[in-house]
Design a protein around this motif. Sequence first.
Motif, short mmCIF file in Angstrom:
data_model
loop_
_atom_site.label_atom_id
_atom_site.label_comp_id
_atom_site.label_asym_id
_atom_site.label_seq_id
_atom_site.Cartn_x
_atom_site.Cartn_y
_atom_site.Cartn_z
N GLY A 237 -17.57 -30.21 -96.46
CA GLY A 237 -18.59 -29.50 -95.39
C GLY A 237 -19.77 -30.03 -95.42
N LEU A 238 -20.27 -30.33 -96.53
CA LEU A 238 -21.80 -30.93 -96.45
C LEU A 238 -21.95 -32.41 -95.81
CD1 LEU A 238 -24.69 -30.64 -97.44
CD2 LEU A 238 -24.04 -31.73 -99.36
N ALA A 239 -20.69 -33.33 -96.07
CA ALA A 239 -20.86 -34.60 -95.35
C ALA A 239 -20.55 -34.24 -93.78
CB ALA A 239 -19.50 -35.02 -96.31
N ALA A 240 -19.45 -33.40 -93.53
CA ALA A 240 -19.38 -33.31 -92.19
C ALA A 240 -20.72 -32.89 -91.28
CB ALA A 240 -18.13 -32.38 -91.90
N VAL A 241 -21.36 -31.99 -91.95
CA VAL A 241 -22.92 -31.37 -91.31
C VAL A 241 -23.66 -32.46 -91.19
CG1 VAL A 241 -24.67 -29.99 -91.81
CG2 VAL A 241 -22.51 -28.95 -92.20
N ALA A 242 -23.76 -33.55 -92.09
CA ALA A 242 -24.69 -34.54 -92.08
C ALA A 242 -24.13 -35.44 -90.84
CB ALA A 242 -24.61 -35.51 -93.36
N MET A 243 -22.91 -35.78 -90.77
CA MET A 243 -22.39 -36.65 -89.77
C MET A 243 -22.83 -35.92 -88.25
SD MET A 243 -18.99 -38.30 -91.23
CE MET A 243 -18.27 -36.59 -91.66
N LEU A 244 -22.65 -34.67 -87.96
CA LEU A 244 -22.65 -33.99 -86.86
C LEU A 244 -24.08 -34.05 -86.57
CD1 LEU A 244 -19.79 -31.53 -86.95
CD2 LEU A 244 -20.02 -33.57 -85.61
N THR A 245 -24.96 -33.82 -87.55
CA THR A 245 -26.47 -33.72 -87.08
C THR A 245 -26.86 -35.10 -87.36
OG1 THR A 245 -26.95 -33.17 -89.51
CG2 THR A 245 -26.78 -31.46 -87.94
N LYS A 246 -26.15 -36.22 -87.20
CA LYS A 246 -26.74 -37.72 -87.27
C LYS A 246 -27.67 -37.86 -88.33
CE LYS A 246 -25.23 -40.31 -85.36
NZ LYS A 246 -23.86 -40.93 -86.10
N SER A 247 -27.65 -37.29 -89.47
CA SER A 247 -28.63 -37.43 -90.49
C SER A 247 -27.78 -37.95 -91.80
CB SER A 247 -29.33 -36.28 -90.86
OG SER A 247 -28.34 -34.97 -91.13
N GLU A 248 -26.97 -39.08 -91.46
CA GLU A 248 -26.03 -39.40 -92.45
C GLU A 248 -26.78 -39.89 -93.89
OE1 GLU A 248 -23.55 -40.39 -88.71
OE2 GLU A 248 -25.72 -40.34 -89.58
N LEU A 249 -27.62 -40.81 -93.58
CA LEU A 249 -28.58 -41.32 -94.72
C LEU A 249 -29.39 -40.21 -95.31
CD1 LEU A 249 -29.30 -44.83 -93.33
CD2 LEU A 249 -27.45 -44.33 -94.69
N ILE A 251 -28.75 -37.29 -96.17
CA ILE A 251 -28.27 -36.58 -96.95
C ILE A 251 -28.55 -37.23 -98.54
CG2 ILE A 251 -25.92 -37.89 -97.13
CD1 ILE A 251 -24.44 -35.39 -97.04
N LEU A 252 -28.73 -38.14 -98.54
CA LEU A 252 -29.15 -38.92 -100.04
C LEU A 252 -30.45 -37.92 -100.47
CD1 LEU A 252 -28.46 -42.69 -99.24
CD2 LEU A 252 -26.85 -41.11 -100.40
N ILE A 253 -31.11 -37.59 -99.61
CA ILE A 253 -32.55 -36.92 -100.03
C ILE A 253 -32.19 -35.42 -100.09
CG2 ILE A 253 -34.83 -36.23 -99.38
CD1 ILE A 253 -34.75 -38.98 -97.99
N VAL A 254 -31.49 -34.91 -99.20
CA VAL A 254 -31.12 -33.55 -98.85
C VAL A 254 -30.27 -32.94 -100.36
CG1 VAL A 254 -29.95 -31.52 -97.91
CG2 VAL A 254 -31.13 -33.26 -96.52
N GLY A 255 -29.42 -33.94 -100.61
CA GLY A 255 -28.45 -33.83 -101.59
C GLY A 255 -28.72 -34.50 -102.83
N ALA A 256 -29.91 -34.81 -103.08
CA ALA A 256 -30.39 -35.78 -104.28
C ALA A 256 -29.95 -35.44 -105.79
CB ALA A 256 -32.04 -35.95 -104.22
N VAL A 257 -29.76 -33.95 -105.83
CA VAL A 257 -29.37 -33.77 -107.02
C VAL A 257 -27.81 -33.78 -107.35
CG1 VAL A 257 -28.48 -31.29 -108.40
CG2 VAL A 257 -30.86 -31.62 -107.19
N PHE A 258 -27.15 -33.87 -106.21
CA PHE A 258 -25.79 -34.20 -106.27
C PHE A 258 -25.45 -35.62 -106.50
CE2 PHE A 258 -25.59 -30.83 -102.69
CZ PHE A 258 -25.39 -29.81 -103.65
N VAL A 259 -26.39 -36.43 -105.87
CA VAL A 259 -26.22 -37.94 -105.91
C VAL A 259 -26.67 -38.46 -107.46
CG1 VAL A 259 -27.32 -40.27 -105.62
CG2 VAL A 259 -26.87 -38.25 -103.52
#
Length: 318
Positions: A237-249, A251-259
Amino acid sequence: MDMKVILFTMGAAFLLAIILGPICIPILRRLKFGQQIRTDGPQGHLKKAGTPTMGGTIILLALSIAFLRFSDNTADAVILLVASLGYGLVGFLDDYIKILFKRSLGLTARQKLFGQLFFSGVICYLLYRSGHSTDLTVPFTDYTIELGWWLYVPFVLIMMLGMSNAVNFTDGLDGLLAGTSAIAFGAYTIIALVHSEMETAVFSASMVGAVLGFLVFNAHPAKVFMGDTGSLGIGGGLAAVAMLTKSELLILIVGAVFVIEMLSVVIQVVSFKTRGKRVFRMSPIHHHYELVGWSEWRIVVTFWFAGLVCAGLALFNL
């Protein structure tokens, strides 16, 4: 009006998770859907053996009901649900096999990869049919990179696989993933609203409410674990949200803990295979902090705070 819908959706998902918890947890316990604990993990986790798992069903049910009630059932809604529920299904099968055969490993790596790639392929098809843009925006700049479908498709596959597995690695301590994912989806609720992506904002708000409701039962000491059902569903779901908001890159900051959690595993494996030495006492990195003496609650709160800082930094990009 938009904010009212967002708040109602979040509240509805939260209440649904609160209601579903006392219903689902005893059922999972009666079915003996208990967590299998790795014997090579932190010894303090052995006492958690038998705690009901597959609690991700609570999250996905609450999410789906709230989202379907308040969304407009557009093409974007289908993409978001397929990403989350599809990946959640792969996680459900993984969890079920673990329980059925009483082992800590469920689907084989090849089987899990096939399932993830299948639903990622479906997402690519749905994005193509909806006329989705294939350009990437570099965070904190006005620079965009046009990939075209021949490059965007493999990018989507890698992104969905990477993020879902990164989120999956983060699920290792009571409340850790529930809290960090609530923060990440909270940030994406704001990002979606700013970009006038109402459907995505409603979905993100639904996920925030669902995981916070689940956190009531998952906070230390956890009464239920989400299992791969929840972690893979959240990651998809998180990946899909990043794609639909055109903020694919972004997500590396929003989800930095996961990265960081995923990178700690990669670094550990590469270091051990090439040098015969471990960089961390154990990976993912939250287990390293356990083995150096941090309490479980201290690690969870620290990672929550780190997630909040990263999400706040990402919002400066708006």
